[in-house]
Design a protein around this motif. Sequence first.
Motif, mmCIF file in Angstrom:
data_model
loop_
_atom_site.group_PDB
_atom_site.id
_atom_site.type_symbol
_atom_site.label_atom_id
_atom_site.label_comp_id
_atom_site.label_asym_id
_atom_site.label_seq_id
_atom_site.Cartn_x
_atom_site.Cartn_y
_atom_site.Cartn_z
ATOM 1 N N GLU A 1 0.828 -1.202 0.000
ATOM 2 C CA GLU A 1 0.000 0.000 0.000
ATOM 3 C C GLU A 1 0.864 1.255 0.000
ATOM 4 O O GLU A 1 0.525 2.253 -0.644
ATOM 5 C CB GLU A 1 -0.932 -0.005 1.211
ATOM 6 N N LYS A 2 1.984 1.191 0.742
ATOM 7 C CA LYS A 2 2.881 2.343 0.760
ATOM 8 C C LYS A 2 3.501 2.562 -0.609
ATOM 9 O O LYS A 2 3.623 3.708 -1.081
ATOM 10 C CB LYS A 2 3.984 2.134 1.801
ATOM 11 N N ILE A 3 3.888 1.458 -1.252
ATOM 12 C CA ILE A 3 4.449 1.576 -2.601
ATOM 13 C C ILE A 3 3.409 2.149 -3.555
ATOM 14 O O ILE A 3 3.701 3.020 -4.386
ATOM 15 C CB ILE A 3 4.952 0.207 -3.092
ATOM 16 N N ALA A 4 2.158 1.639 -3.429
ATOM 17 C CA ALA A 4 1.086 2.165 -4.278
ATOM 18 C C ALA A 4 0.838 3.640 -3.996
ATOM 19 O O ALA A 4 0.591 4.432 -4.911
ATOM 20 C CB ALA A 4 -0.193 1.353 -4.053
ATOM 21 N N TYR A 5 0.934 4.018 -2.696
ATOM 22 C CA TYR A 5 0.736 5.431 -2.344
ATOM 23 C C TYR A 5 1.846 6.290 -2.942
ATOM 24 O O TYR A 5 1.588 7.355 -3.521
ATOM 25 C CB TYR A 5 0.720 5.582 -0.819
ATOM 26 N N ASP B 1 2.357 12.609 -4.133
ATOM 27 C CA ASP B 1 3.586 13.362 -3.941
ATOM 28 C C ASP B 1 3.982 13.307 -2.470
ATOM 29 O O ASP B 1 3.168 13.608 -1.585
ATOM 30 C CB ASP B 1 3.374 14.811 -4.386
ATOM 31 N N THR B 2 5.213 12.932 -2.187
ATOM 32 C CA THR B 2 5.638 12.739 -0.798
ATOM 33 C C THR B 2 5.774 14.048 -0.042
ATOM 34 O O THR B 2 5.584 14.078 1.176
ATOM 35 C CB THR B 2 6.981 11.995 -0.764
ATOM 36 N N LEU B 3 6.086 15.130 -0.728
ATOM 37 C CA LEU B 3 6.276 16.408 -0.044
ATOM 38 C C LEU B 3 4.955 17.041 0.367
ATOM 39 O O LEU B 3 4.797 17.505 1.497
ATOM 40 C CB LEU B 3 7.067 17.368 -0.941
#
Length: 767
Positions: free
Chosen positions: A333-337, A342-344
């Motif tokens: 799920e984290k990879i999909a997220y 955008d992480t920032l």
Amino acid sequence: MEVLGFKDPCEGDWARLRVVQYRELFNSALVRVVGHSVAALITVSLFLGNVSALLLGAWVIALALALGHVLTIERQLATLDRRLMTRAEFNRHCLSIAGLATAWSMTLLVFVPFGDPGEHATLWMLVAMLVAGSAVKLKQAPVITLTWAVIGGAAGLFSFLVAGDYLLAASCILYGFVIVAGSIENAKTFLTARIAEAGVAEKDEVVSLLLREFEEHQADWLWQIDTQRRIRGASPRFAYALSREARDVDGKLFMEMLAGPGWNSGNLPASLHELAEKLRRRESFADLVVQVEVPAGRRWWELSGTPLLDEEGNFAGFRGVGSDVTQERESSEKIAYLARYDTLTGLPNRLMLTEGLAEALRYAAQWKTRCAFLMIDLDRFKAVNDSLGHHVGDRLLAQVSARLQSVMTKNEQVGRLGGDEFAVVIRDASRSGHVEEVADRIVKAVSEPYLVDNHTLYIGASVGSAIGPRDGATVEALMRNADLALYQAKDDGGGKHRQFMPALHSNAQERLKLEASLRTAIGKQELELHFQPVVNARSENVVSFEALLRWNSKDHGFVSPAKFIPLAEDTRLIVPIGEWVLREACRHAMAWPEDIKVAVNVSGEQLLDPRFAQTVVRALGDAALPAHRLEIEVTESVFLRDGRTARQALEEVLALGCSIALDDFGTGYSSLGYLRTLRFSTIKVDRSFVQGAAQGSQESLAIINAVVAMAQSLEMSTTAEGVEDAAQAALVRDMGCTKIQGYYFGRPMGALEARSLVVKRRNTAAA
């Protein structure tokens, strides 16, 4: 395994175990009925004479009846299908056959006379036969049947010793032999059953050991439920996965343990609902990922299961294996997220925006509506990022993202494309003016001041929009056209919204053609330099010339510098073009008097080139021009992208002996720090202030006075640009400007004209 030469039927297919037992019971029963019948016939023939024929006929009839049972059993065994014949049905057939032997024994007991010792021996034999047959019928232990058979044989021996009846003794011994043979077969049958049961128990124990070892060495665990879907035989690892003790799990409803107390409310997660349907339909399943609620919190399990059948083929529950895949699920799920957000800023990224735009276009095509795509570029963001650092820039972007989200509705999706570029997908833009309203909200929200690390920051936003499917029926076309509209908004000064128009596409095509021609302009000798004079404010003698680049294209004619210079900077063609300008300017300056300087404009892209100082050295060396005769002109914007690199490049130029002029001072992002860290020789006052002062603008007059005072305190000269008449020249001279540049003293001209102008003015001054 073999016992008494009898092979263990458990070896091989366990499903045939009961069939093997049935066949052994059938064989022993058949042996017994034949043995009883033979003994009875011999005895009756000896004692009853002519009646033997009648009894023989009765025996044939009885054997025919037994044959029916035999054929039924044989047919059922041939099918190897346990469902066709239950244990009770089989026992009925076998016991019916065994009962025939008992009937014969009772017949002999009635008809044989009692008198002499031989007759008593016969009685003992018949009693033994009756008891033996009854033992078989009552399914007593085979040893009892064997015991009474031995007694019958002893009776026959007694008849021989007492009465001397050879035939009777022979019949008794024959009977005993047959009974013993039948008893051995019967013993084998029961022994086989015990071996089979022991084998099954042993195999179950081995399987249990293997399963326990599997659970101890693997992360998986086993589970089993009965027909009521209640947990049976919960393993410690399974109970641990449920965050409970094993004793608290046994007998509990499987779904209740997985979904919690409210499992029967109809609000099951989709994955648990699918599991419940599999269990209800008694279907096998594998690698089914379900969401479970346990006291430790929400977990994700991967389950596999298969229905259990008993020996009669009836459904007996489910058994399977499971494992906790929460960590793997969260990682995926984290990879999909990360792939979609955008992480920032936490906003959807380019991938998710393009997917959303594709869905909006499909929706518009299906329902004959309109959608829209807006591209947003932050104005003056690079100045903040370069002057205060990327960490401040990142925090500013986070605040911008929050503001953009706050002005969005459910009909709009905002995301970040990268850097300081954002975008908005409007799913339904059919209402007139809706796109303009969204764009206005964006510009207004972004333009409000920000407070980041005790810095009050001001930026803006430029917005370009395209309507689908009118301006593009595909994702790529719509994004490209919105980008063209954004370029137009920035060209118009920023802080504006522009919609796509077909003319923008033609402009883009022209831009591409212009870029292609610009790449070959140097080789085709289409570029040339013009020089505008700069004079001393007091003597009006020429002190320097500013080199100005001109392009006369064979394909496009004369192209304005305002058009091709930004294009050259965007495509980084300004670097090779700038090198050519430096070489040509130095070469032409060598033909002028030694006290005349040449000023060359340098862009920020050139200063970012690590070879810039070498380029200057090479240009001076090739022309043999002294370094003090070259002046590098830069604008304040060169410090906004990478101020440290720009300052370092200029310091290297200063070290060569060249001078530096700060052009357009006051029109950009002025900072006294530039003047403090670099030794500028000249500050140039922009023509807009000169024109404003000539018209009596107090603001322009104040700015010019401030610039002159600052330059004098820093021992710098000032150049007033854009002077077009004598009145303006007198004004700036009186205000303290040391040099003047403008059409009043000369328009840009060729190198030969520039030399002639210098000579002419000097001759005039001398006269």
